[in-house]
Scaffold this motif. Structure first.
Motif, short mmCIF file in Angstrom:
data_model
loop_
_atom_site.label_atom_id
_atom_site.label_comp_id
_atom_site.label_asym_id
_atom_site.label_seq_id
_atom_site.Cartn_x
_atom_site.Cartn_y
_atom_site.Cartn_z
N ASP A 259 -28.25 8.11 2.20
CA ASP A 259 -29.31 7.76 3.14
C ASP A 259 -29.71 8.94 4.02
OD1 ASP A 259 -29.52 5.23 2.16
OD2 ASP A 259 -28.35 4.26 3.74
N LYS A 260 -28.76 9.80 4.36
CA LYS A 260 -29.11 11.01 5.12
C LYS A 260 -30.05 11.89 4.31
CE LYS A 260 -24.75 11.31 7.72
NZ LYS A 260 -23.52 12.12 7.90
N LEU A 261 -29.78 12.03 3.02
CA LEU A 261 -30.65 12.83 2.17
C LEU A 261 -32.03 12.20 2.07
CD1 LEU A 261 -28.14 13.71 -0.69
CD2 LEU A 261 -29.18 15.33 0.90
N THR A 262 -32.07 10.87 1.95
CA THR A 262 -33.36 10.18 1.89
C THR A 262 -34.17 10.43 3.15
OG1 THR A 262 -32.45 8.44 0.47
CG2 THR A 262 -34.49 7.93 1.64
N LEU A 263 -33.53 10.32 4.30
CA LEU A 263 -34.23 10.54 5.57
C LEU A 263 -34.73 11.97 5.68
CD1 LEU A 263 -35.13 9.51 8.31
CD2 LEU A 263 -32.84 10.01 9.20
N LEU A 264 -33.92 12.92 5.26
CA LEU A 264 -34.33 14.33 5.32
C LEU A 264 -35.53 14.58 4.41
CD1 LEU A 264 -33.94 17.26 6.21
CD2 LEU A 264 -32.27 17.52 4.36
N PHE A 265 -35.50 14.06 3.19
CA PHE A 265 -36.61 14.29 2.27
C PHE A 265 -37.86 13.52 2.70
CE2 PHE A 265 -33.60 16.46 -0.29
CZ PHE A 265 -34.32 17.25 -1.17
N LEU A 266 -37.70 12.38 3.35
CA LEU A 266 -38.85 11.70 3.91
C LEU A 266 -39.52 12.56 4.98
CD1 LEU A 266 -37.56 8.02 4.24
CD2 LEU A 266 -39.42 8.81 2.78
N ALA B 202 -33.53 0.04 0.72
CA ALA B 202 -33.45 1.29 1.48
C ALA B 202 -34.80 1.66 2.07
CB ALA B 202 -32.94 2.42 0.58
N GLN B 203 -35.87 1.53 1.28
CA GLN B 203 -37.20 1.84 1.78
C GLN B 203 -37.56 0.93 2.95
OE1 GLN B 203 -39.65 1.52 -1.72
NE2 GLN B 203 -39.45 3.68 -2.22
N CYS B 204 -37.23 -0.36 2.81
CA CYS B 204 -37.52 -1.31 3.88
C CYS B 204 -36.75 -0.95 5.14
CB CYS B 204 -37.16 -2.72 3.41
SG CYS B 204 -37.62 -4.03 4.57
N PHE B 205 -35.50 -0.53 4.99
CA PHE B 205 -34.68 -0.14 6.13
C PHE B 205 -35.32 1.01 6.88
CE2 PHE B 205 -31.41 2.79 7.75
CZ PHE B 205 -30.77 1.98 8.67
N PHE B 206 -35.74 2.05 6.17
CA PHE B 206 -36.33 3.21 6.82
C PHE B 206 -37.69 2.88 7.42
CE2 PHE B 206 -33.33 5.55 4.02
CZ PHE B 206 -32.69 6.27 5.01
N GLU B 207 -38.48 2.08 6.73
CA GLU B 207 -39.79 1.71 7.26
C GLU B 207 -39.65 0.93 8.56
OE1 GLU B 207 -41.76 -0.40 4.18
OE2 GLU B 207 -42.10 1.37 2.93
N MET B 208 -38.73 -0.03 8.58
CA MET B 208 -38.54 -0.82 9.79
C MET B 208 -37.96 0.02 10.92
SD MET B 208 -37.22 -4.58 8.49
CE MET B 208 -35.74 -3.94 7.71
N MET B 209 -37.03 0.90 10.58
CA MET B 209 -36.37 1.70 11.61
C MET B 209 -37.31 2.75 12.20
SD MET B 209 -33.53 1.85 13.25
CE MET B 209 -32.29 1.03 12.22
N LEU B 210 -38.13 3.36 11.36
CA LEU B 210 -38.97 4.47 11.81
C LEU B 210 -40.37 4.03 12.22
CD1 LEU B 210 -37.97 7.14 9.14
CD2 LEU B 210 -37.02 6.82 11.43
N CYS B 211 -40.83 2.91 11.69
CA CYS B 211 -42.21 2.49 11.94
C CYS B 211 -42.29 1.15 12.67
CB CYS B 211 -42.99 2.40 10.63
SG CYS B 211 -42.99 3.92 9.66
N GLY B 212 -41.17 0.63 13.11
CA GLY B 212 -41.16 -0.66 13.79
C GLY B 212 -41.92 -0.61 15.11
N LYS B 213 -42.31 -1.79 15.59
CA LYS B 213 -43.12 -1.90 16.80
C LYS B 213 -42.33 -2.45 17.99
CE LYS B 213 -46.82 -0.60 14.57
NZ LYS B 213 -47.43 0.72 14.82
N ALA B 214 -41.02 -2.34 17.93
CA ALA B 214 -40.19 -2.86 19.02
C ALA B 214 -40.56 -2.19 20.33
CB ALA B 214 -38.71 -2.65 18.71
N SER B 215 -40.59 -2.99 21.41
CA SER B 215 -40.98 -2.44 22.71
C SER B 215 -39.93 -1.48 23.25
CB SER B 215 -41.21 -3.58 23.71
OG SER B 215 -40.05 -4.39 23.83
N LYS B 216 -38.66 -1.72 22.93
CA LYS B 216 -37.59 -0.83 23.32
C LYS B 216 -36.99 -0.18 22.07
CE LYS B 216 -36.22 -3.35 27.50
NZ LYS B 216 -35.08 -4.03 28.20
#
Length: 222
Positions: free
Chosen positions: A65-72, A7-21
């Protein structure tokens, strides 16, 4: 623990990824997640910034996961106890946290509806009564937020609410309670109008009211 790391990896990649688009991070990450069935919908999502990414995540994710995102967003950390202790939320109820919006002045205002099992409340302290520098520094932001939400910051109706991530009645040791103190959301707003915003505060030692949420109080968080 493995589920938590995923779960942590999912949020890190989704929120901190370096994708150009923006949409590329969904194409890259969704197939590796439990939301892989959403991959065919990405082309129809209008994703142009990180706000749109978070809104879409709140739309498609499960309650946990919604709760995790909110608390993050609110406290930047979710403790390693996540998989070991009961939460202060009903994970079996899809309405525990849901995304909504309404239109005003030609703008869409998005908000989360959140229901916790328990919450604590204090009156909004004055600057002379508050020794929390973070609270004082946030006063300009709070003033603007009240203007946006059509609230009066000087009103006695404005309160601060604390929502814990864990059901603290299940925590026994000092270490567990200390960890829980790092996983709390603070909201300021008004019960009468049910409009709330996240606020960053240090830990308050005393809360004037503690509530078991038997009435199903829902917090609309903008």
């Amino acid at each position: 623990m493995t589920r938590q790391l995923v779960a942590q990896c999912f949020f890190e990649m989704m929120l901190c990824g370096k994708a150009s688009k923006i949409e590329d991070r969904f194409y890259a990450i969704l197939p590796q997640s439990k939301y892989k069935d959403k991959i065919n919908q990405v082309a129809h999502w209008k994703l142009n910034n990180m706000v749109s990414v978070k809104l879409k995540l709140f739309e498609i994710m499960d309650t946990k996961d919604k709760l995790t995102l909110l608390f993050l967003a609110g406290c930047n950390v979710v403790s390693s106890f996540t998989d070991q202790y009961p939460l202060n939320f009903d994970l079996g109820n899809k309405s525990t946290i849901t995304l909504h919006h309404h239109a005003r002045d030609l703008h869409l205002y998005y908000f989360l509806q959140l229901t916790a099992k328990k919450y604590c409340v204090i009156d909004l302290p004055s600057e002379s009564d508050c020794n929390d520098d973070s609270f004082i520094l946030m006063k300009p932001m709070m003033t603007k937020a009240c203007d946006d939400l059509q609230l009066n910051l000087a009103s006695s109706e404005i309160k601060i609410v604390c929502l814990t991530y864990f059901d603290e009645s299940t925590l026994n040791s000092d270490a567990e309670r200390d960890a829980s103190n790092n996983c709390k959301l603070y909201l300021f707003g008004c019960f009468e109008k049910n409009k709330w915003m996240l606020i960053t505060l240090k830990y308050f030692n005393e809360w004037s009211h503690h509530y078991v949420n038997n009435n199903g109080t829902v917090f609309n968080i903008y």
